[in-house]
Design an enzyme around this catalytic site. Structure first.
Site, PDB file in Angstrom:
ATOM      1  N   LYS A   1     101.622 -79.822   8.230  1.00  0.00           N
ATOM      2  CA  LYS A   1     102.482 -78.649   7.972  1.00  0.00           C
ATOM      3  C   LYS A   1     103.535 -78.475   9.068  1.00  0.00           C
ATOM      4  O   LYS A   1     103.411 -79.040  10.150  1.00  0.00           O
ATOM      5  CB  LYS A   1     101.629 -77.383   7.866  1.00  0.00           C
ATOM      6  CG  LYS A   1     100.364 -77.533   7.064  1.00  0.00           C
ATOM      7  CD  LYS A   1     100.597 -77.681   5.569  1.00  0.00           C
ATOM      8  CE  LYS A   1      99.270 -78.004   4.880  1.00  0.00           C
ATOM      9  NZ  LYS A   1      99.235 -77.727   3.470  1.00  0.00           N
TER      10      LYS A   1
HETATM   11  C1  LIG Z   1      97.803 -77.299   2.905  1.00  0.00           C
HETATM   12  C2  LIG Z   1      97.698 -76.380   1.769  1.00  0.00           C
HETATM   13  C3  LIG Z   1      96.563 -75.573   1.551  1.00  0.00           C
HETATM   14  C4  LIG Z   1      95.292 -75.710   2.346  1.00  0.00           C
HETATM   15  O1  LIG Z   1      95.441 -75.657   3.703  1.00  0.00           O
HETATM   16  P1  LIG Z   1      94.360 -76.417   4.660  1.00  0.00           P
HETATM   17  O2  LIG Z   1      94.735 -75.908   6.013  1.00  0.00           O
HETATM   18  O3  LIG Z   1      94.577 -77.872   4.500  1.00  0.00           O
HETATM   19  O4  LIG Z   1      93.013 -75.971   4.246  1.00  0.00           O
HETATM   20  C5  LIG Z   1      96.595 -74.677   0.502  1.00  0.00           C
HETATM   21  N1  LIG Z   1      97.662 -74.554  -0.310  1.00  0.00           N
HETATM   22  C6  LIG Z   1      98.768 -75.324  -0.145  1.00  0.00           C
HETATM   23  C7  LIG Z   1      99.921 -75.141  -1.076  1.00  0.00           C
HETATM   24  C8  LIG Z   1      98.813 -76.259   0.881  1.00  0.00           C
HETATM   25  O5  LIG Z   1      99.892 -77.037   1.011  1.00  0.00           O
END
Ligand SMILES: *Cc1c(COP(=O)(O)O)cnc(C)c1O
Length: 325
Positions: free
Chosen positions: A224
């Protein structure tokens, strides 16, 4: 499709147009690098994630303090305050990851087995998984093919008397139509959870996403735009809801009126962020606004070039989207 190209003519024209654009950008040679022409890119791409002494200092501070969890340290609390300030939210709660942020939100907003949650089918699978883990029913609202976001024009038809939450996703850092979706949520009296896990500092009409819903969920997983390896956060405008979420993520033990001092007035889980992750996030956040501006400038440039390729139409932004993260 632009210029009324047939599929057959498009397939013939597009590679030629792409090749021409690249050759012009590099220099006047018409040979691609693969065929002996000069390389377009001579220095490596920057590595990711970026870090320097800010991260090193933060990690050592936590290590040497011996206070490695939020119960004893100050870094998680500091991060929550800084993230709320950055996003314009009243309150933030740090969580172990983005999936946990969504899961906590469903729980404190009262989604129970058999309830329905309206969400888009085009997302990371965690958005669907948390609903299934709650033994609730995901109800898909199809995608607007021009923006790749939940199509707000199809939302109302998906809502039934059993709908207990609406959970749109700001996919790829772009923003779904928050005017339309918040209006429907309000009219129907259904809580709104924004899955903003890919949309740090994205904006709708000049305000950051994540503050429009009852809860706004973020991920700080390694892929992210804001990254501590793993991590997450929820934004709240209602301090009471934040207090309930705090208790839920802290094994049912809240700060004030809910189960303080080991009395456990609600059920919950352990979904806490560690002090080490918070120290990294505080350091990473010092670069986030500048990185976001650079991304926006680069995206604008790439979009303008893509717009010149016959048959290609870049994803559209809704008019209210004032920053695509
Ligand atoms: C990355 C992501 C998640 C989950 O996040 P994690 O930190 O990997 O558990 C949920 N929704 C979306 C749209 C994401 O891109």
């Amino acid at each position: 499709m632009k210029n009324d190209l047939s599929r057959r003519r498009l397939l013939a024209a597009a590679p030629a147009a792409g090749f021409a654009a690249r050759a012009t950008a590099a220099n006047s040679s018409d040979k691609p690098a693969l065929m002996g022409g000069p390389k377009t890119r001579t220095s490596p791409f920057p590595s990711w994630p970026e870090f320097d002494d800010r991260e090193r200092r933060g990690l050592l501070d936590v290590l040497e303090s011996g206070k490695w969890n939020r119960g004893t340290g100050q870094f998680v609390r500091k991060f929550e305050e800084a993230y709320a300030r950055l996003t314009g939210a009243r309150e933030a709660l740090a969580t172990s990851n983005g999936t946990a942020a969504l899961y906590i939100s469903l729980n404190v907003l009262g989604v129970e087995p058999g309830d329905e949650v309206a969400l888009p089918p085009y997302t990371f699978i965690a958005t669907v998984n948390v609903v299934l883990r709650q033994h609730a029913l995901p109800v898909f609202v199809d995608t607007d093919p021009e923006t790749f976001q939940m199509d707000h024009r199809k939302l109302e038809a998906a809502i039934t008397p059993d709908t207990r939450a609406i959970m749109p996703v700001h996919l790829g850092g772009n923003v779904c139509d928050l005017d339309a979706i918040t209006a429907i949520a309000k009219r129907k009296g259904v809580p709104l959870i924004e899955d903003a896990c890919q949309a740090h500092l994205a904006e709708w009409k000049g305000r950051k996403v994540g503050v429009y819903g009852d809860a706004g969920c973020f991920s700080f997983q390694a892929s992210k735009n804001l990254n501590s390896g793993e991590g997450g956060a929820i934004l709240f405008n209602d301090p009471d809801l934040r207090e309930r979420a705090y208790a839920f993520h802290n094994s049912g033990s809240g700060l004030k009126n809910i189960g303080a001092n080991f009395t456990y007035a609600s059920s919950g889980s352990n979904l806490r962020l560690t002090e080490f992750q918070a120290a990294i996030l505080l350091a990473q956040m010092s670069r986030l606004e500048k990185q976001t501006r650079t991304r926006a400038e680069n995206a604008k440039y790439l979009t303008s070039l893509l717009n010149e390729v016959p048959g290609v139409r870049p994803a559209r932004l809704y008019e209210g989207c004032t920053n695509n993260a």
